[in-house]
Each structure stands twice: as structure tokens, then as C-alpha cells.
Enzyme design. Structure first.
Site, PDB file in Angstrom:
ATOM      1  N   HIS A  63      -9.382 -19.022  10.808  1.00  0.00           N
ATOM      2  CA  HIS A  63      -9.821 -18.388  12.068  1.00  0.00           C
ATOM      3  C   HIS A  63     -11.260 -18.797  12.339  1.00  0.00           C
ATOM      4  CE1 HIS A  63     -10.201 -14.333  14.475  1.00  0.00           C
ATOM      5  NE2 HIS A  63     -10.841 -15.328  15.067  1.00  0.00           N
ATOM      6  N   HIS A 100     -13.369 -20.607  15.777  1.00  0.00           N
ATOM      7  CA  HIS A 100     -13.344 -21.218  17.109  1.00  0.00           C
ATOM      8  C   HIS A 100     -14.332 -22.373  17.091  1.00  0.00           C
ATOM      9  CE1 HIS A 100     -11.248 -17.658  18.869  1.00  0.00           C
ATOM     10  NE2 HIS A 100     -11.841 -17.068  17.849  1.00  0.00           N
ATOM     11  N   HIS A 105      -4.983 -13.254  18.533  1.00  0.00           N
ATOM     12  CA  HIS A 105      -5.980 -12.207  18.319  1.00  0.00           C
ATOM     13  C   HIS A 105      -5.368 -10.882  18.785  1.00  0.00           C
ATOM     14  CE1 HIS A 105      -8.814 -15.464  17.953  1.00  0.00           C
ATOM     15  NE2 HIS A 105      -9.863 -14.665  17.897  1.00  0.00           N
ATOM     16  N   GLU A 113      -8.706  -6.305  17.491  1.00  0.00           N
ATOM     17  CA  GLU A 113     -10.126  -6.572  17.225  1.00  0.00           C
ATOM     18  C   GLU A 113     -10.903  -5.458  17.949  1.00  0.00           C
ATOM     19  OE1 GLU A 113     -11.724 -10.083  19.114  1.00  0.00           O
ATOM     20  OE2 GLU A 113     -13.534 -10.080  17.871  1.00  0.00           O
ATOM     21  N   ASP A 142     -14.859 -16.917  12.338  1.00  0.00           N
ATOM     22  CA  ASP A 142     -14.739 -16.648  13.776  1.00  0.00           C
ATOM     23  C   ASP A 142     -15.666 -17.563  14.592  1.00  0.00           C
ATOM     24  OD1 ASP A 142     -13.495 -15.406  15.886  1.00  0.00           O
ATOM     25  OD2 ASP A 142     -14.549 -13.500  15.714  1.00  0.00           O
ATOM     26  N   ASP A 143     -16.907 -17.146  14.781  1.00  0.00           N
ATOM     27  CA  ASP A 143     -17.873 -17.930  15.572  1.00  0.00           C
ATOM     28  C   ASP A 143     -19.186 -17.988  14.792  1.00  0.00           C
ATOM     29  OD1 ASP A 143     -16.312 -18.150  18.236  1.00  0.00           O
ATOM     30  OD2 ASP A 143     -16.225 -16.016  17.730  1.00  0.00           O
TER      31      ASP A 143
HETATM   32  N1  ADE Z   1     -13.127 -16.247  21.319  1.00  0.00           N
HETATM   33  C1  ADE Z   1     -14.105 -16.637  20.479  1.00  0.00           C
HETATM   34  N2  ADE Z   1     -14.395 -15.645  19.625  1.00  0.00           N
HETATM   35  C2  ADE Z   1     -13.564 -14.613  19.917  1.00  0.00           C
HETATM   36  C3  ADE Z   1     -13.362 -13.331  19.367  1.00  0.00           C
HETATM   37  N3  ADE Z   1     -14.081 -12.860  18.350  1.00  0.00           N
HETATM   38  N4  ADE Z   1     -12.429 -12.545  19.924  1.00  0.00           N
HETATM   39  C4  ADE Z   1     -11.700 -12.977  20.963  1.00  0.00           C
HETATM   40  N5  ADE Z   1     -11.842 -14.180  21.500  1.00  0.00           N
HETATM   41  C5  ADE Z   1     -12.756 -15.004  20.982  1.00  0.00           C
HETATM   42 ZN    ZN Z   2     -11.646 -15.194  16.959  1.00  0.00          ZN
END
Ligand code: ADE
Ligand code: ZN
Length: 337
Positions: free
Chosen positions: A13, A15, A192, A195, A273-274
Site C-alpha cells: 500500500h 501511492h 481503500h 480509513e 501510504d504516502d
Molecule cells: N490517496 C492517496 N493517499 C490516500 C489515502 N490515505 N486515502 C485515500 N486515498 C488516498
Molecule cells: Zn492509501
């Protein structure tokens, strides 16, 4: 003291656009002559303090404006793979928000050529296996997702699967047809859910989209029936601890319910994630969580085994990845850790 060997794991996971570091935003803006609405890198960094998912997404989508050419996408992908490999990632499944780029006028073939070329070189350049998951944007209509997937299929891009991300509002039902088309083409499906949205969203992506893994899913804990189902079906959850703290899903890492999830039999994995936005790559997540919860080597090994088991790889590659995890476990034992 020598740095301990990082836990060999699979990252399921991440992006790609979330790996765009502030310095890289600036370098690409210069290369492509894009004007940024920040004073400097420090100003951009100071904005990485989010009130929630939408606040983050607004900045995340805005920064994508600097990504324009095949080379930009290839450079971004290579930079992620290099950093991931250094942090112990042995297999990566990378999410790509293709629609966010085509909507800005960057052709799908340009984006896909840059990303897939870099992913194909991952083994040779960084010693890890990698695959691509195109993520549909939930804030756009289901028809747009279907059109995006149709275009990817027309281009015959090497694809592992499809996902669903962005704002967790409204029903996931409009994406049913796009996920059905993906399944018909043998593609893997993730989504997703749970969350910022409720536990019911987790059930919905399993039942309506046929999701094989749930990205995040942490709010499933609010409904015992959902937890019991996830445990019974061993649905993998791709947790992202630093993300959940930075997006205020969880108060802090000390309050992160990882042990509760493990105890309840959930197949949880740790991911970034990011990373450019939330303060760390997968090894940073593992390190921070270990420090906050005093995780044992056995617990870390469980997380890595779960990730390897949940990865979309063939039997031979899974066996190799498993062997790497067990070799890490033996080395830790020999060190007396
Ligand atoms: N796109 C990038 N990061 C995300 C996240 N944490 N939740 C949903 N969409 C995303
Ligand atoms: Zn994500």
C-alpha cells in the site's frame, strides 16, 4: 552499533504520487517550468500538517501538477524503489492515480510508459520485485473508472490489479462495473475502506467490489461482526500507521491498535501510504511502531509473513520472500535479539 538489517517485507500500500518529496516537487517544477504556490521547500514542508484526509488530498493532487513527462514518472518510480529497497522492501505493489494525470492532460500512455519501464527494471536495479495497481478515484464517477480501465487495457500495460482510493464518501457501488471488468481480465482487486469511513464501508468493498485486500480497514474495529468476518476470511488489511496518525484517524502511535488487531486474528500488514507526506517509508513506519508499542521480533516477523502471504505473487516468488523473512528471524535469534 551496526544498524540492524531491516525487516525484509512486501509493501502492498504505497501511492506512487505520495512518494513525491518536497525537494522533488521543486526540482520537477523547475524542469517543467511549473509555478508553485509556495514560497520555498520549507513553506511546502510546513503545510504537511493535516486536519484530515481531504485536507491532505487537496495538497497531494495539487502537487501532481509538476509531473508531466514520461521521464518525470520514471524518475519518481525509480526514486521510490531505491528508497524502498534500502528500507528492506523486497516486493512492492505500487498504486498509481492514473485519472489524476489524464484529467490534467497528461496522456495515459506517457504516465504508464514511465512507471512501467521503471518497475520492470526494479529487479535489476534494486533487487526487488514490483507490480502496478491502477487506483480509481472515488470522488469521480464510476463511468470514469470504467473508461480509465478500458484505456489501460487498450494500451496493454502490464498491470497487477486495480484499486479504489481518494475521499471515502458515498457508496462504492458505482465502481462495481469497473471492478467486474478488472476481474474478467484476471486483474487483482483492492480497495481503500474503513480509513475515515465507517466499518460498513469495509463490508461494502468486499461484497460489492470483490476486494481481495482492504487498504487501511482500521475502522473495522468499530464493528465486531466486521472484525469477525475479516478474521474468518483472513482478508489482508494494509495498515499505514504514520498515515493514520497524520490524518488524525488515530491519536498517536502509542494508541495504535496493532496488538488488538493481531490478537483478534486479523491478517494485518504495515505499509507507508504516502511516505513523502506522512513522515516515513515502510521501515520508518515499522521503526516508529516498534518504538511506540515495544514490538517483539516475533510480532515483526508476523507482520512480514502476513505481507508476503498477501502479496500478489506466484508460488516461487512467495517462497523466496518467505525464505528471506525466516532468514531474518534466524539472524535475530542468533544475535540474541
Ligand atoms: N490517496 C492517496 N493517499 C490516500 C489515502 N490515505 N486515502 C485515500 N486515498 C488516498
Ligand atoms: Zn492509501
Amino acid at each position: 552499533m551496526p544498524t540492524p538489517t531491516p525487516l525484509p517485507t512486501a509493501e502492498l500500500h504505497v501511492h506512487l504520487e505520495g512518494t513525491l518529496e518536497p525537494e522533488h516537487v521543486y526540482a520537477l517544477a523547475e524542469r517543467n517550468r511549473v509555478r508553485l504556490p509556495y514560497a520555498d521547500v520549507a513553506d511546502l514542508r510546513s503545510r504537511l500538517d493535516f486536519t484530515g484526509l481531504q485536507h491532505f488530498l487537496d495538497l497531494y493532487y495539487a502537487n501532481m501538477a509538476v509531473l508531466r513527462t514520461e521521464e518525470d514518472f520514471a524518475d519518481l518510480t525509480r526514486a521510490y524503489l531505491r528508497r524502498a529497497a534500502r528500507g528492506g522492501v523486497r516486493h512492492a505493489e505500487v498504486f498509481l492515480d492514473l485519472q489524476a494525470h489524464t484529467a490534467r492532460g497528461v496522456p495515459a500512455e506517457v504516465v504508464l510508459a514511465g512507471v512501467t519501464d521503471a518497475l520492470a527494471a526494479a529487479e535489476r536495479e534494486h533487487g526487488l520485485s514490483a507490480g502496478l495497481i491502477v487506483t480509481f478515484l472515488r470522488h469521480l464517477p464510476g463511468d470514469a473508472a470504467l473508461a480509465a480501465l478500458t484505456e489501460v487495457l487498450r494500451l496493454d500495460a502490464p498491470l497487477l490489479g486495480v484499486g479504489l482510493c481518494s475521499s471515502e464518501t458515498g457508496s462504492a457501488a458505482p465502481f462495481r462495473d469497473a471492478f467486474a471488468l478488472a476481474a474478467a481480465h484476471g486483474l487483482r482487486r483492492v480497495a481503500h475502506a474503513g480509513e475515515e469511513g465507517p466499518a460498513a464501508n469495509v463490508t461494502e468493498v468486499l461484497d460489492v467490489l470483490g476486494a481481495e485486500r482492504v487498504d487501511h480497514g482500521i475502522r473495522a474495529l468499530e464493528d465486531d461482526a466486521v472484525v469477525e468476518r475479516l478474521a474468518a476470511e483472513q482478508v489482508p488489511l494494509t495498515l499505514c500507521p504514520l498515515s493514520n496518525v497524520r490524518l488524525r484517524v488515530v491519536r498517536d502511535l502509542a494508541a495504535y491498535p496493532l496488538r488488538q488487531m493481531l490478537r483478534r486474528g486479523l491478517r494485518v500488514t504495515v505499509n507507508s501510504d504516502d511516505p513523502a507526506y506522512f513522515g516515513g517509508y515502510v521501515d520508518d513506519n515499522i521503526r516508529a511502531l516498534t518504538a511506540a508499542l515495544d514490538l517483539t521480533a516475533d510480532e515483526l516477523a508476523t507482520l512480514a509473513r502476513n505481507a508476503v502471504d498477501a502479496a500478489f505473487v506466484g508460488d516461487a516468488r512467495r517462497a523466496e520472500l518467505r525464505a528471506e523473512v525466516e532468514s531474518w528471524v534466524r539472524a535475530r535469534r542468533d544475535e540474541g535479539a
